[in-house]
Motif scaffolding. Structure first.
Motif, short mmCIF file in Angstrom:
data_model
loop_
_atom_site.label_atom_id
_atom_site.label_comp_id
_atom_site.label_asym_id
_atom_site.label_seq_id
_atom_site.Cartn_x
_atom_site.Cartn_y
_atom_site.Cartn_z
N MET A 1 0.85 -1.18 0.00
CA MET A 1 0.00 0.00 0.00
C MET A 1 0.90 1.24 0.00
SD MET A 1 -1.22 -0.13 4.00
CE MET A 1 -1.90 1.55 3.96
N SER A 2 0.31 2.42 -0.07
CA SER A 2 1.12 3.64 -0.09
C SER A 2 1.95 3.72 1.19
CB SER A 2 0.23 4.87 -0.19
OG SER A 2 -0.50 4.86 -1.40
N PRO A 3 3.26 3.92 1.07
CA PRO A 3 4.13 3.92 2.25
C PRO A 3 3.85 5.09 3.17
CG PRO A 3 5.34 4.59 0.30
CD PRO A 3 4.01 4.13 -0.18
N GLY B 1 9.75 -1.18 -5.71
CA GLY B 1 9.78 -0.12 -4.71
C GLY B 1 8.44 0.54 -4.46
N PHE B 2 8.19 0.87 -3.21
CA PHE B 2 7.01 1.61 -2.77
C PHE B 2 5.72 0.86 -3.12
CE2 PHE B 2 10.20 5.19 -3.23
CZ PHE B 2 10.49 5.20 -1.88
N ASN C 1 -7.22 3.18 1.03
CA ASN C 1 -5.92 3.17 0.36
C ASN C 1 -5.55 1.76 -0.09
OD1 ASN C 1 -2.72 2.85 0.61
ND2 ASN C 1 -3.18 4.96 0.01
N LEU C 2 -5.68 0.81 0.83
CA LEU C 2 -5.36 -0.58 0.49
C LEU C 2 -6.27 -1.10 -0.62
CD1 LEU C 2 -3.85 -3.24 1.07
CD2 LEU C 2 -5.52 -3.67 2.89
N TYR D 1 4.19 8.84 -1.27
CA TYR D 1 3.31 8.84 -0.10
C TYR D 1 1.83 9.03 -0.43
CZ TYR D 1 7.67 9.22 2.49
OH TYR D 1 8.92 8.99 2.99
N SER D 2 1.52 9.34 -1.67
CA SER D 2 0.13 9.63 -2.01
C SER D 2 -0.13 9.29 -3.47
CB SER D 2 -0.17 11.12 -1.76
OG SER D 2 -1.46 11.46 -2.21
#
Length: 557
Positions: free
Chosen positions: A63-65, A301-302, A360-361, A492-493
């Motif tokens: 998910m978003s870190p 990544g991320f 978000n998930l 982050y978004s």
């Protein structure tokens, strides 16, 4: 409670030649040892096994870190150990950590708890010298550009249009924009320049996408380093640089073999940043692992919006590899953060915030299953303060999206704590399915970017000023329109605003700058306030890192 580095230092490591022989049937003569516990695999040997059938590729994303951390590398290692425990020969493929984040905000990056790759200190620091070689090759090209201008500039390089900066593997904001060539005629021509971090270098991207030494050299020759006054591109091969750069990278190109705490093999090779570049370990390492194992677990990544999209649209598109299943890592802490809770309070039970953060998930699940067309399982990276009520809420909501959410305790228990997750991954890998790219290769660059923004980020549209639009059109007309797009934006978004949590939609993604990576064969679209040279925080991680009187590293993570 032991720290990660204390756990790693207490591990009973096997000689790397023993790991290679026992787990992968690789004879010692195919290794180039770097001490007792790490080695490079011979490129000749890896070429000799390419006729073998491929194992199954498993992608670990998230998910978003958040500042609370999700544990993607830890989950990759724990899952790999678990797959080995249940009888499947498995290799993990990871990126090499950059020393910038190690000494900056992040600390170590070799997993955590009882799901780590070791030797942890070596991996996080100089390792086998790959990043130093990449920096040397990059900076050699930088020096050759200024040297060519100094000695007459027969190629007609416009010093105002030199596109190739310098690099260093450290966060140093003072080097972002500098002036070089001061001190008179003997020192060249004064001009504006700057440094990026090594992991943002196009050489790093090329290194991780190359299939052979020949391919590496050819790609480096195609790097656009500058332009003439009439905008004719000047390539690295025009400076006769590619051969010498390849010499510096010859040894680095061989993948690095290490082991987990449970003595299972892992290939760690390359490390492009995922919010700047494509964020995947090397094609050579992943492709080789697929020939050596039944299952290969790798990470991008991320989140599934940024790293997984590039993994699919850049790495998979260029290499022909296809993942069979995806593991989406989440933590209750991160979900509550996306539900509006500040980091200091994310350890407390908060069902309303958790429910809000699940949006978000769910967006990431939709990306994996609907946009990329891949089967998915959510791995809840367990923390001791997670409550039964919170775990039940997450598993029920995820089930409504058509996939399972499983609690994984690999951080505390190693591979044993991820066995249920491993069984589910094996099951998913047998499901029929076919990965889908987000956009068609023949689509124009502008349309590719709009498709990513609307389908993956939930945006309504994209925008750019006239200068950026003109540059995108120029690259399209110059024959680069078939290249994939590499989005550089905050991790982050879903927006370009790192403070916009959850799953915002309907926003407009602004393209601030566009850069051509002709050797890596992608076009970078820079969105929002993203930097290719990070700075150090007020209290950098380096303040806690030290070495004791016995030579042991302490405080790394």
């Amino acid at each position: 409670m032991l720290s990660d580095i204390e756990i790693a230092q207490q591990a009973k490591l096997k000689r790397i030649a023993e790991v290679a022989q026992d787990k992968l049937a690789i004879a010692p003569e195919h290794l180039q040892p770097y001490g007792h516990y790490k080695a490079k695999l011979s490129l000749d040997y890896l070429e000799s096994i390419q006729s073998r059938p491929d194992g199954k590729l498993v992608l670990v994303t998230a998910m978003s870190p958040t500042p609370a951390g999700e544990g993607k590398t830890t989950t990759t290692v724990g899952l790999g150990d678990a797959l080995n425990r249940i009888g499947h020969k498995t290799v993990m493929c990871l990126r090499e950590p950059s020393m910038g984040p190690v000494f900056g905000m992040k600390g170590g990056a070799a997993g955590g708890g009882f799901a780590q790759v070791v030797p942890m200190e070596d991996i996080n620091l100089h390792f086998t010298g790959d990043f130093a070689a990449i920096a040397a090759a990059h900076n050699l090209l930088s020096a050759l550009i200024d040297n060519h201008v100094h000695h007459g500039n027969s190629l007609g390089i416009d010093v105002r249009r030199i596109a190739w900066r310098r690099v260093i593997d450290m966060n140093d904001r003072a080097l972002r924009d500098i002036t070089v060539g001061l001190g008179g005629p003997a020192n060249g021509f004064p001009r504006m320049d700057g440094f990026d971090i090594v992991v943002a270098s196009e050489v790093m991207a090329i290194f991780c996408l190359s299939s052979s030494l020949r391919d590496l050299k050819e790609r480096m020759g195609r790097i656009v380093v500058a332009y003439t006054a009439d905008r004719t591109p000047i390539l690295a091969r025009d400076l006769h640089a590619a051969g010498a750069m390849a010499v510096l990278l010859r040894d680095a190109l061989a993948p690095n073999l290490v082991q987990t705490l449970e003595n299972n093999p892992a290939l760690i090779h390359g490390g492009p940043f995922a919010n700047i570049a494509h964020g995947c370990n090397s094609v050579l390492a992943t492709r080789s692992a697929l020939k050596l194992a039944d299952y290969v677990v790798t990470e991008a990544g991320f989140g599934a919006d940024l790293g997984a999209e590039k993994f699919i649209d850049i790495k998979c598109r260029k290499s022909g590899m296809r993942p069979s299943a995806v593991v989406l890592v989440a933590t209750l802490r991160a979900l509550k953060f996306h539900g509006g809770v500040e980091v200091a309070n994310v350890s407390k039970e908060n069902l309303p915030a958790l429910e809000r953060g699940l949006a978000n998930l769910e967006r990431h699940i939709d990306n994996v299953r609907q946009v990329y067309g891949l089967p998915c399982v959510v791995a809840i990276n367990h923390r001791s303060h997670d409550t039964d009520a919170e775990l039940s809420l997450v598993t029920q909501r995820v089930a409504k999206k058509g996939c399972r959410a499983l609690v994984a305790r690999h951080w505390a228990q190693g591979g044993q704590g991820a066995e249920e997750l491993a069984h589910e991954v094996v099951r998913l890998c047998e499901e029929p399915g076919q990965m889908k790219f987000v956009y068609e290769e023949r689509a124009p660059l502008w349309d590719k970017m709009r498709t990513i923004a609307t389908r993956v980020y939930g945006a309504a549209d994209i925008t750019a000023d006239g200068k950026v639009k003109a540059e995108i059109e120029r690259l399209q007309q110059a024959g680069f329109g078939h290249f994939p797009v590499c989005v550089a934006k905050t991790q982050y978004s879903f927006t370009t605003d790192p403070s916009a949590r959850g799953a915002p939609s309907g926003h407009v993604l602004d393209i601030r700058e566009v850069r051509l990576a002709a050797g890596a064969e992608f076009v970078v679209m820079i969105c929002g306030d993203i930097m290719t040279m990070p700075g150090l925080p007020k209290v950098p991680s380096s303040q806690a890192i030290d070495i004791d009187e016995k030579g042991r590293v302490v405080g790394l993570f």
